[in-house]
Design an enzyme around this catalytic site. Structure first.
Site, PDB file in Angstrom:
ATOM      1  N   ASP A   1     -17.390  34.199  47.769  1.00 11.83           N
ATOM      2  CA  ASP A   1     -17.612  35.117  46.651  1.00 11.83           C
ATOM      3  C   ASP A   1     -16.642  36.279  46.856  1.00 11.83           C
ATOM      4  OD1 ASP A   1     -18.436  37.110  44.992  1.00 11.83           O
ATOM      5  OD2 ASP A   1     -20.541  37.097  45.612  1.00 11.83           O
TER       6      ASP A   1
ATOM      7  N   HIS B   1     -25.315  38.613  47.122  1.00 12.33           N
ATOM      8  CA  HIS B   1     -25.576  39.115  45.770  1.00 12.33           C
ATOM      9  C   HIS B   1     -26.374  38.031  45.019  1.00 12.33           C
ATOM     10  CE1 HIS B   1     -24.630  40.117  41.578  1.00 12.33           C
ATOM     11  NE2 HIS B   1     -24.279  41.319  42.004  1.00 12.33           N
TER      12      HIS B   1
ATOM     13  N   GLN C   1     -15.943  41.419  45.719  1.00 15.77           N
ATOM     14  CA  GLN C   1     -15.636  42.724  46.329  1.00 15.77           C
ATOM     15  C   GLN C   1     -14.404  42.660  47.233  1.00 15.77           C
ATOM     16  OE1 GLN C   1     -17.070  45.362  45.325  1.00 15.77           O
ATOM     17  NE2 GLN C   1     -18.922  44.575  44.357  1.00 15.77           N
TER      18      GLN C   1
ATOM     19  N   CYS D   1     -28.404  44.320  43.649  1.00 15.37           N
ATOM     20  CA  CYS D   1     -28.549  42.878  43.350  1.00 15.37           C
ATOM     21  C   CYS D   1     -28.647  42.022  44.606  1.00 15.37           C
ATOM     22  CB  CYS D   1     -27.413  42.345  42.470  1.00 15.37           C
ATOM     23  SG  CYS D   1     -27.381  43.061  40.854  1.00 15.37           S
TER      24      CYS D   1
ATOM     25  N   LYS E   1     -13.779  44.513  38.178  1.00 12.89           N
ATOM     26  CA  LYS E   1     -13.875  45.292  39.427  1.00 12.89           C
ATOM     27  C   LYS E   1     -12.486  45.561  40.015  1.00 12.89           C
ATOM     28  CE  LYS E   1     -18.309  43.165  40.722  1.00 12.89           C
ATOM     29  NZ  LYS E   1     -19.321  44.193  40.458  1.00 12.89           N
TER      30      LYS E   1
HETATM   31  C1  LIG Z   1     -20.543  40.390  45.893  1.00 13.54           C
HETATM   32  C2  LIG Z   1     -20.723  40.209  44.412  1.00 13.54           C
HETATM   33  N1  LIG Z   1     -20.819  38.977  43.919  1.00 13.54           N
HETATM   34  C3  LIG Z   1     -20.967  38.758  42.604  1.00 13.54           C
HETATM   35  C4  LIG Z   1     -21.047  39.794  41.713  1.00 13.54           C
HETATM   36  C5  LIG Z   1     -21.220  39.499  40.262  1.00 13.54           C
HETATM   37  O1  LIG Z   1     -20.123  39.950  39.523  1.00 13.54           O
HETATM   38  P1  LIG Z   1     -20.144  39.933  37.932  1.00 13.54           P
HETATM   39  O2  LIG Z   1     -21.347  40.707  37.504  1.00 13.54           O
HETATM   40  O3  LIG Z   1     -18.865  40.589  37.533  1.00 13.54           O
HETATM   41  O4  LIG Z   1     -20.205  38.510  37.506  1.00 13.54           O
HETATM   42  C6  LIG Z   1     -20.973  41.101  42.187  1.00 13.54           C
HETATM   43  C7  LIG Z   1     -21.121  42.254  41.271  1.00 13.54           C
HETATM   44  O5  LIG Z   1     -21.515  43.319  41.623  1.00 13.54           O
HETATM   45  C8  LIG Z   1     -20.793  41.321  43.573  1.00 13.54           C
HETATM   46  O6  LIG Z   1     -20.710  42.547  44.088  1.00 13.54           O
END
Ligand SMILES: Cc1ncc(COP(=O)(O)O)c(C=O)c1O
Length: 408
Positions: free
Chosen positions: A197, A119, A200, A361, A223
């Protein structure tokens, strides 16, 4: 017993919008009434700042705020609540790791290992840190289907002077679970640290930070049934002690003088300068409790059942390409032949079905799956097979003409 009908009654959005079929929980999840009540209670009954007031409401919310670290610790099987830092979300957590820790710990010739399935939030901070430290980014080659290849990873560890490994626990495009425990063990043998990270992963699977022996793990509350604008960074205490706060100010310092000598407060408070997102933390506490009451293993089993059912149905359609037929966690990524993903998304919207379309993203993953755009149906604990049937029916019947009709 995991009773979806009963669970759905906890989420007011289903009553307020009964026709909506929501398959976009990987973007953000719905909130149960207990989370909404916790936020509402802060505004309507117990508004106060934390750790700053000598009166009841401040004591009440301060205690609730501090207790949330214990509740998050329980969810993560972490034995030390001081290792829980509240942040603005997964992105903020990832940035704190990259800038707060690694900016001071990397040098020219060091390597940061990532994958092409990251991401943006787990890649852009590293670009900056690499530029500033003259460390180098290398990508672990994944298998053709986007799954993790442990041999390629070992080869990277042998070949480069790896200091940092930063990977998604679960990919937000393909729903594959990376073997974080093994990844950590191999990294540690080489003296490298691992940042997972967890955006998810934490909402969907049992995460045991001590068993994984992971060094850093960040995620977002929104989430996992909690409020927006709040998240967590878990990190080993020793590493937090070596991390530079990205913000300085009230609440995070114990003392300072006019000559610029500052004594910071202890960990983790030193990372939470300024008035924090108190109501967010209180909502996160309820969200964690709700998830634990249901049981993470039960949630995973339910998500899996719906994912397998949906993949089974969609794979009967000749004009549908599924990119992750072996999806392990809550996500189905697909396309309809000859129709742009976003057009299908608009058509589904016209039928009251919410999915995410685009690159999610993860803007370099096309190097693996051969496309920049997919339709992503993401499943959570409140989704049903009937909803999967509705999505399947819509995809079965979709045509380019219907999509154009939905747009104009
Ligand atoms: C794998 C992953 N990392 C990071 C993020 C970023 O999360 P946030 O926008 O809540 O900071 C997301 C959001 O979709 C994600 O799916």
């Amino acid at each position: 017993m995991f009773d979806v009908d009963k669970i759905r009654k906890d989420f007011p959005i289903f009553k307020n919008d009964p026709g909506l079929v929501y398959f976009d929980s990987a973007a953000t999840s719905f909130k149960p009434q207990c989370v909404i009540d916790a936020v509402n209670d802060f505004y309507t009954r117990h508004t106060a700042n934390i750790h700053r007031g000598d009166y009841d409401n401040s004591f009440i919310v301060s205690k609730d705020y501090d207790d949330t670290r214990k509740v998050v610790s329980k969810l993560l099987h972490n034995d030390d609540p001081d290792q829980i830092v509240f942040t603005a979300g997964a992105t903020a957590s990832l940035n704190l790791v990259a800038y707060g820790y690694f900016l001071d710990h990397l040098k020219e010739g060091d390597v940061i290992l990532l994958t092409l399935a990251e991401h943006a939030s787990n890649i852009l901070p590293w670009f900056e840190v690499a530029k500033k430290t003259k460390a180098r980014i290398e990508y672990i080659p994944l298998n053709e289907d986007g799954t993790f290849n442990i041999d390629n990873y070992k080869e990277c560890l042998d070949k480069y002077n790896v200091r940092a490994v930063s990977l998604p626990y679960v990919s937000n495009v393909l729903g594959y679970i990376n073997p974080i425990k093994e990844i950590c063990a191999l990294a540690h043998e080489k003296g490298a640290l691992v940042n997972a990270d967890g955006a998810q992963a934490v909402p969907h699977i049992k995460v045991d930070v001590m068993d994984l022996d992971v060094d850093f793990l960040g995620f977002s509350a929104h989430k996992m049934l909690g409020p927006s604008g709040i998240g967590v960074l878990y990190a080993k205490k020793k590493l937090l002690e070596e991390t530079t706060p990205m913000m300085n100010g009230g609440g995070a310092n114990a003392r300072f003088n006019k000559d610029g000598e500052v004594i910071l407060k202890e960990i983790p408070v030193r990372f939470e300068a300024g008035t924090p997102n108190i109501e967010g933390v209180l909502g996160l506490k309820k969200a964690c409790e709700y998830l634990m009451d249901l049981g993470m293993d039960n949630i995973r089993k339910h998500d899996d059942e719906i994912v397998r059912y949906l993949i089974g149905k969609l794979s009967t359609l000749d004009n549908v390409k599924i990119y992750n037929p072996r999806s392990e966690c809550s996500i189905v990524a697909f396309n309809v032949e000859g129709i742009f993903a976003q057009d299908v998304g608009s058509y589904l919207n016209s039928l009251g079905i919410a999915v995410r379309t685009g690159n999610h993203c993860a803007k370099v993953i096309d190097n693996i799956i051969g496309t920049t755009e997919t339709i992503r149906a993401s499943v959570y604990l409140y989704n049903t097979k009937e909803e999967a049937d509705k999505l399947y029916g819509a995809i079965r019947d979709v045509t380019l003409e219907k999509c154009i009709g939905a747009i104009i």
